[in-house]
Write a protein that holds these residues in place. Sequence first.
Motif, PDB file in Angstrom:
ATOM      1  N   LYS A   1      -5.552  -5.036  10.511  1.00 23.74           N
ATOM      2  CA  LYS A   1      -5.476  -3.605  10.829  1.00 23.74           C
ATOM      3  C   LYS A   1      -4.734  -3.398  12.147  1.00 23.74           C
ATOM      4  CE  LYS A   1      -8.188   0.530  11.527  1.00 23.74           C
ATOM      5  NZ  LYS A   1      -9.495   1.079  11.780  1.00 23.74           N
TER       6      LYS A   1
ATOM      7  N   ARG B   1      -5.156  -8.670  -1.667  1.00 25.38           N
ATOM      8  CA  ARG B   1      -6.103  -7.587  -1.923  1.00 25.38           C
ATOM      9  C   ARG B   1      -7.292  -8.165  -2.669  1.00 25.38           C
ATOM     10  NH1 ARG B   1      -7.265  -2.711  -2.576  1.00 25.38           N
ATOM     11  NH2 ARG B   1      -6.101  -0.861  -2.471  1.00 25.38           N
TER      12      ARG B   1
ATOM     13  N   GLU C   1      -5.916   1.614   7.341  1.00 25.80           N
ATOM     14  CA  GLU C   1      -7.325   1.550   6.931  1.00 25.80           C
ATOM     15  C   GLU C   1      -7.496   0.682   5.686  1.00 25.80           C
ATOM     16  OE1 GLU C   1      -9.949   2.743   8.611  1.00 25.80           O
ATOM     17  OE2 GLU C   1      -8.541   3.448  10.138  1.00 25.80           O
ATOM     18  N   LYS C   2      -6.449   0.570   4.895  1.00 28.49           N
ATOM     19  CA  LYS C   2      -6.496  -0.211   3.656  1.00 28.49           C
ATOM     20  C   LYS C   2      -6.539  -1.720   3.925  1.00 28.49           C
ATOM     21  CE  LYS C   2      -5.372   3.300   0.796  1.00 28.49           C
ATOM     22  NZ  LYS C   2      -6.375   4.293   0.796  1.00 28.49           N
TER      23      LYS C   2
ATOM     24  N   ARG D   1      -6.805  -2.264  -8.072  1.00 28.18           N
ATOM     25  CA  ARG D   1      -6.774  -0.801  -8.129  1.00 28.18           C
ATOM     26  C   ARG D   1      -7.147  -0.275  -9.504  1.00 28.18           C
ATOM     27  NH1 ARG D   1      -1.859  -1.914  -5.093  1.00 28.18           N
ATOM     28  NH2 ARG D   1      -2.277  -1.438  -2.931  1.00 28.18           N
TER      29      ARG D   1
ATOM     30  N   GLU E   1      -2.715   6.740   7.431  1.00 25.53           N
ATOM     31  CA  GLU E   1      -3.894   6.235   6.726  1.00 25.53           C
ATOM     32  C   GLU E   1      -3.757   4.796   6.235  1.00 25.53           C
ATOM     33  OE1 GLU E   1      -3.987   8.945   3.480  1.00 25.53           O
ATOM     34  OE2 GLU E   1      -4.460  10.676   4.731  1.00 25.53           O
ATOM     35  N   VAL E   2      -2.540   4.267   6.161  1.00 24.82           N
ATOM     36  CA  VAL E   2      -2.300   3.004   5.466  1.00 24.82           C
ATOM     37  C   VAL E   2      -3.036   1.822   6.095  1.00 24.82           C
ATOM     38  CG1 VAL E   2      -0.152   2.378   6.654  1.00 24.82           C
ATOM     39  CG2 VAL E   2      -0.536   1.624   4.311  1.00 24.82           C
TER      40      VAL E   2
ATOM     41  N   ASP F   1      -9.303  -3.953   2.711  1.00 29.04           N
ATOM     42  CA  ASP F   1      -9.349  -4.395   1.312  1.00 29.04           C
ATOM     43  C   ASP F   1      -8.670  -5.741   1.099  1.00 29.04           C
ATOM     44  OD1 ASP F   1     -10.583  -1.998   0.753  1.00 29.04           O
ATOM     45  OD2 ASP F   1      -8.772  -1.022   0.021  1.00 29.04           O
ATOM     46  N   TYR F   2      -8.321  -6.438   2.182  1.00 33.85           N
ATOM     47  CA  TYR F   2      -7.588  -7.699   2.080  1.00 33.85           C
ATOM     48  C   TYR F   2      -8.407  -8.868   2.610  1.00 33.85           C
ATOM     49  CZ  TYR F   2      -3.383  -5.242   0.730  1.00 33.85           C
ATOM     50  OH  TYR F   2      -2.486  -4.489   0.039  1.00 33.85           O
TER      51      TYR F   2
ATOM     52  N   GLU G   1       0.829  -1.211   0.000  1.00 35.84           N
ATOM     53  CA  GLU G   1       0.000   0.000   0.000  1.00 35.84           C
ATOM     54  C   GLU G   1       0.862   1.260   0.000  1.00 35.84           C
ATOM     55  OE1 GLU G   1      -3.210   0.121  -0.532  1.00 35.84           O
ATOM     56  OE2 GLU G   1      -3.427  -2.063  -0.469  1.00 35.84           O
TER      57      GLU G   1
END
Length: 190
Positions: free
Chosen positions: A142, A117, A97-98, A121, A94-95, A101-102, A47
């Motif tokens: 997370k 993922r 929070e991604k 993207r 912020e990373v 998506d996993y 990410e």
Amino acid sequence: MLFLVGMEKHFYIVIICALMSLHFLLIQGARQGQDIKCGACRALVDEMEWAISQIDPKKMIQTGSFRINPDGSQSVREVPFSRSESHLLELMEEVCEKMNDYGELVDPATNRKTYVRHASRDGTAMDLSDVAFDSRVSSSLKFACETIVEQHEDELIEFFAHETDNVKDKLCSKRTDLCDHALKIPHDEL
């Protein structure tokens, strides 16, 4: 008397079996915890690298001291904005929070878990037939990501400010020891 000796043997066998089961569960739990930490580190690197790649490489920022030295000069230098400490700190906020998506992918041969993922993207279709989507997995990833960012902030900034090659293995395996099996994981572009 003979009955008591037989009972004692039976009791010891039950105790030994219980201890062996507990040992196996502890080893399994430790390996799963390592899989989560390793997966979070590798996802974090993916990410961060993707976010860095989205910034125009020609965009520069001035860093250093803006004080005037006794000789009249300043210790200011220009660095690419995408790899500046201020930008990297912003990305690290912020990373994690991604990690939503996993999903989790279990290797049937080794029973090791990797994290992939589940949304591309660029909008291309992805084969997600073996990927498990679970809020428990996302929250564990997370939490592991946030722990990595908190404990290894300096290493992350150092690596992303300077390194561009094979950051996953250098950071997740060699520097932080979060992945003991990283060399066996394919180098995919997520």
